[in-house]
Design a protein around this motif. Sequence first.
Motif, short mmCIF file in Angstrom:
data_model
loop_
_atom_site.label_atom_id
_atom_site.label_comp_id
_atom_site.label_asym_id
_atom_site.label_seq_id
_atom_site.Cartn_x
_atom_site.Cartn_y
_atom_site.Cartn_z
N ALA A 1 18.85 -3.36 -0.50
CA ALA A 1 18.72 -3.78 -1.73
C ALA A 1 17.21 -3.62 -2.31
CB ALA A 1 19.10 -5.13 -1.80
N LEU B 1 21.64 -0.74 -11.43
CA LEU B 1 21.85 -1.79 -10.43
C LEU B 1 23.25 -2.62 -10.31
CD1 LEU B 1 18.45 -3.29 -10.10
CD2 LEU B 1 19.07 -1.90 -8.64
N MET C 1 20.57 -9.89 -2.47
CA MET C 1 20.97 -9.23 -3.72
C MET C 1 19.97 -9.44 -4.88
SD MET C 1 25.17 -9.08 -2.77
CE MET C 1 25.37 -8.51 -4.36
N LEU D 1 20.83 -7.10 -7.59
CA LEU D 1 22.14 -6.80 -7.30
C LEU D 1 23.16 -7.95 -7.60
CD1 LEU D 1 20.46 -4.53 -5.86
CD2 LEU D 1 22.21 -4.33 -4.51
N SER E 1 17.10 0.10 -3.33
CA SER E 1 17.86 0.36 -4.53
C SER E 1 16.97 -0.06 -5.68
CB SER E 1 19.07 -0.41 -4.49
OG SER E 1 20.06 -0.10 -3.44
#
Length: 259
Positions: free
Chosen positions: A156, A2, A25, A30, A159
């Motif tokens: 995000a 990440l 985030m 992130l 991810s």
Amino acid sequence: MLERIRIVLIGTSHPGNIGGTARAMHNMGLEDLALVAPRCEPLTADTVSRASGADHIVHGARTVETLEQAVADCTLVVGASARSRTLPWPMITPRELGGRLTEELAGPESRIALIFGREDSGLSNAELQRCHAHVHIPTNPEFSSLNLAAAVQVLAYESRLAWLATQETSHRSDADTPQPLASHEELEHYFAHLERTLIAIGFHDPAMPRQLMPRLRRLTLRSRPERMELNILRGILTATEKQATGEKPAGSGEPDPPA
């Protein structure tokens, strides 16, 4: 994994959206934020309020003037886009993007940039042409407009799901480690070299481009060349330039002409 995913905001006009992005985030783990030519003061009371405890990401964000500066070290650049283009580009969904992350970030030098455009106009055609692929969030077509931070939250989240899926898998062996991919900066140098060579050999007329360079960009970006492969291509271009100017390529093995 990440920590090697960068969120890039271009031309953001409202500081609250920067704060909301930082919160989205931080929710998903992130931390790398880059701001390209923001149209507002990035750090305000509204930014801090919307960040809700994630304002350290804004404090640590890098502010640059161009997209190239923001993604120069990235090996995969994906632009968020909701608009169809006259020159089709690879389009993926957020779920497909998440499915690619593990492989894309397998190399130790790999880095991904997720690009988000202006609140009122998104990304320009020129900016989208600098992306390997475009990601489209399949919203309700009758009400498709997404807040900037909400769009960041979707990507995000995907991810993070991809990262969680890797936690139970074994590490790759050295033999499975992929070769480093060419970075954005290296690709841009290649495209400049390619255009210069095509002009030198009379194949490309910059006064009548007819989409030649964008199509060659699309072909190259779709192939995802490794750094070594790109070096080979640039070597071929250098040899071609020398042939075009009558200069003998290095290592050709040909005898020197008589004096």
